[in-house]
Design a protein around this motif. Structure first.
Motif, PDB file in Angstrom:
ATOM      1  N   UNK A 178       0.818  -1.204   0.000  1.00  0.00           N
ATOM      2  CA  UNK A 178       0.000   0.000   0.000  1.00  0.00           C
ATOM      3  C   UNK A 178       0.856   1.260   0.000  1.00  0.00           C
ATOM      4  N   UNK A 179       1.943   1.266   0.771  1.00  0.00           N
ATOM      5  CA  UNK A 179       2.802   2.446   0.832  1.00  0.00           C
ATOM      6  C   UNK A 179       3.502   2.689  -0.502  1.00  0.00           C
ATOM      7  N   UNK A 180       4.083   1.651  -1.076  1.00  0.00           N
ATOM      8  CA  UNK A 180       4.785   1.800  -2.353  1.00  0.00           C
ATOM      9  C   UNK A 180       3.834   2.197  -3.466  1.00  0.00           C
ATOM     10  N   UNK A 181       2.675   1.542  -3.528  1.00  0.00           N
ATOM     11  CA  UNK A 181       1.696   1.880  -4.564  1.00  0.00           C
ATOM     12  C   UNK A 181       1.155   3.290  -4.361  1.00  0.00           C
ATOM     13  N   UNK A 182       0.967   3.692  -3.099  1.00  0.00           N
ATOM     14  CA  UNK A 182       0.495   5.046  -2.824  1.00  0.00           C
ATOM     15  C   UNK A 182       1.498   6.102  -3.252  1.00  0.00           C
ATOM     16  N   UNK A 207      -5.019   7.219 -16.856  1.00  0.00           N
ATOM     17  CA  UNK A 207      -5.195   5.778 -17.090  1.00  0.00           C
ATOM     18  C   UNK A 207      -4.096   4.940 -16.459  1.00  0.00           C
ATOM     19  N   UNK A 208      -2.850   5.420 -16.508  1.00  0.00           N
ATOM     20  CA  UNK A 208      -1.752   4.708 -15.861  1.00  0.00           C
ATOM     21  C   UNK A 208      -1.970   4.660 -14.361  1.00  0.00           C
ATOM     22  N   UNK A 209      -2.431   5.777 -13.808  1.00  0.00           N
ATOM     23  CA  UNK A 209      -2.702   5.845 -12.372  1.00  0.00           C
ATOM     24  C   UNK A 209      -3.780   4.841 -11.975  1.00  0.00           C
ATOM     25  N   UNK A 210      -4.816   4.740 -12.794  1.00  0.00           N
ATOM     26  CA  UNK A 210      -5.896   3.802 -12.489  1.00  0.00           C
ATOM     27  C   UNK A 210      -5.413   2.360 -12.548  1.00  0.00           C
ATOM     28  N   UNK A 211      -4.542   2.056 -13.498  1.00  0.00           N
ATOM     29  CA  UNK A 211      -3.998   0.703 -13.607  1.00  0.00           C
ATOM     30  C   UNK A 211      -3.226   0.326 -12.347  1.00  0.00           C
ATOM     31  N   UNK A 212      -2.382   1.233 -11.879  1.00  0.00           N
ATOM     32  CA  UNK A 212      -1.580   0.966 -10.683  1.00  0.00           C
ATOM     33  C   UNK A 212      -2.449   0.823  -9.443  1.00  0.00           C
TER      34      UNK A 212
END
Length: 324
Positions: A178-182, A207-212
């Motif tokens: 969660x921390x790394x993805x955030x 769109x890239x943000x939504x994928x991650x």
């Protein structure tokens, strides 16, 4: 312990894992096609291809061990193991149990390591990944120690000596992800905000943000119930843990495939004016994107499939687009 019987949990987890494993194989094929399509052999992003292959091998090995474990518990030792199949599946000192959990630990550490690496590539700062890296090391330590304690409490994995370390393992890997993805999502959102005022073409980095975010949520919504089940000493945690193995692979493949699908459909910049002033402003505004986004995607997907390709810093005729 509560919930479903352990032999029932073993059957259910293996069946559900098999379904997700088959889906992960299809996504692996799509990922390898994405990495190699229209690329020469020497142009393939080998580190990412290696991670994809390792995830597939670990998933396959875990699936095989689960099948062997089912055969041993329900057929081979059905009438010879004291207590029958439920007692066999409760015995965490069994070789198959230790092996499948060792594979799960390697899969988890590999998946978390990839997320931390992406975070570093986007931020280009070691300071940003210090805390995720510490949590990643804690994950590895607690995982190894929990297995050593589990074998000394062979009849009950929920025993206090074992449970506290397994709970720490679940909590640390969830926090790492969660921390790394955030941090990764926040950086991309910052870049999107910085270039939104100078964008002259439709499209964005969202769109890239939504994928991650989707990939992080997919992993988290599976891991969180496993943690809750373990805290409640519910046997459902065995099912959730087995589902995590193919889901880690699916989340990794999903990022590469979805970004590649988005690539030809839209653009971040579309040419408007052609004056020298506008070219200079646009060139200056794109610098943060060129530094961070392009490096992130080039490390995931090579030049031929990346949704953001590196462009020259000089614009002569018509401003080049950073494709998505």
């Amino acid at each position: 312990m509560s919930g479903m019987p352990l032999d029932t949990a073993a059957i259910m987890s293996t069946v559900l894992e098999g379904i997700l494993y088959g889906f992960s194989i299809l996504m692996f094929v799509g990922t390898m096609w994405t990495l190699t399509h229209k690329n020469r052999t020497q142009a393939v992003n080998r580190p990412i291809a290696t991670v994809a292959i390792l995830l597939l091998l670990l998933s396959t090995a875990h699936m095989i061990v689960d099948i062997v474990r089912i055969e041993e518990g329900l057929v081979k030792y059905r009438h010879t193991f004291k207590g029958g199949p439920p007692a066999f599946f409760a015995d965490v000192a069994q070789v198959t149990f230790v092996t499948k959990n060792a594979i799960y630990i390697m899969q988890t550490l590999l998946g978390d390591g990839v997320v931390i690496y992406r975070c570093y590539v986007v931020w280009q700062s070691m300071l940003i990944i210090i805390l995720p890296s510490i949590l990643w090391c804690i994950t590895g330590f607690t995982a190894v120690y929990s297995i050593s304690q589990a074998t000394s409490n062979a009849g009950n994995i929920f025993a206090p000596a074992t449970g506290q370390w397994i709970q720490a393992f679940f909590a640390s890997t969830l926090s790492t992800n969660l921390l790394s993805s955030g941090l990764l999502a926040y950086r991309i959102w910052m870049i999107e905000c910085s270039i939104s005022t100078s964008r002259t073409r439709s499209g964005s980095t969202m769109p890239v943000l939504r994928v991650l975010v989707d990939a992080a949520l997919l992993y988290s919504v599976t891991l969180l119930p496993a943690l809750v089940c373990f805290i409640c000493s519910n046997n459902g945690q065995f099912v959730m843990i087995d589902l995590l193995i193919p889901i880690i692979s699916i989340a990794f493949y999903m990022v590469l495939i979805r970004i590649a699908i988005r690539r030809p459909q839209s653009y971040l910049f579309r040419g408007g004016g052609t004056s020298d002033t506008e070219r200079g402003n646009r060139q200056h505004a794109m610098k943060p994107l060129q530094v961070h986004i392009s490096q992130f995607t080039q490390n995931d997907i090579n030049d031929g499939t990346s949704p953001y390709s590196e462009r020259p810093s000089t614009y002569k005729q018509e401003p080049d687009a950073v494709s998505e």
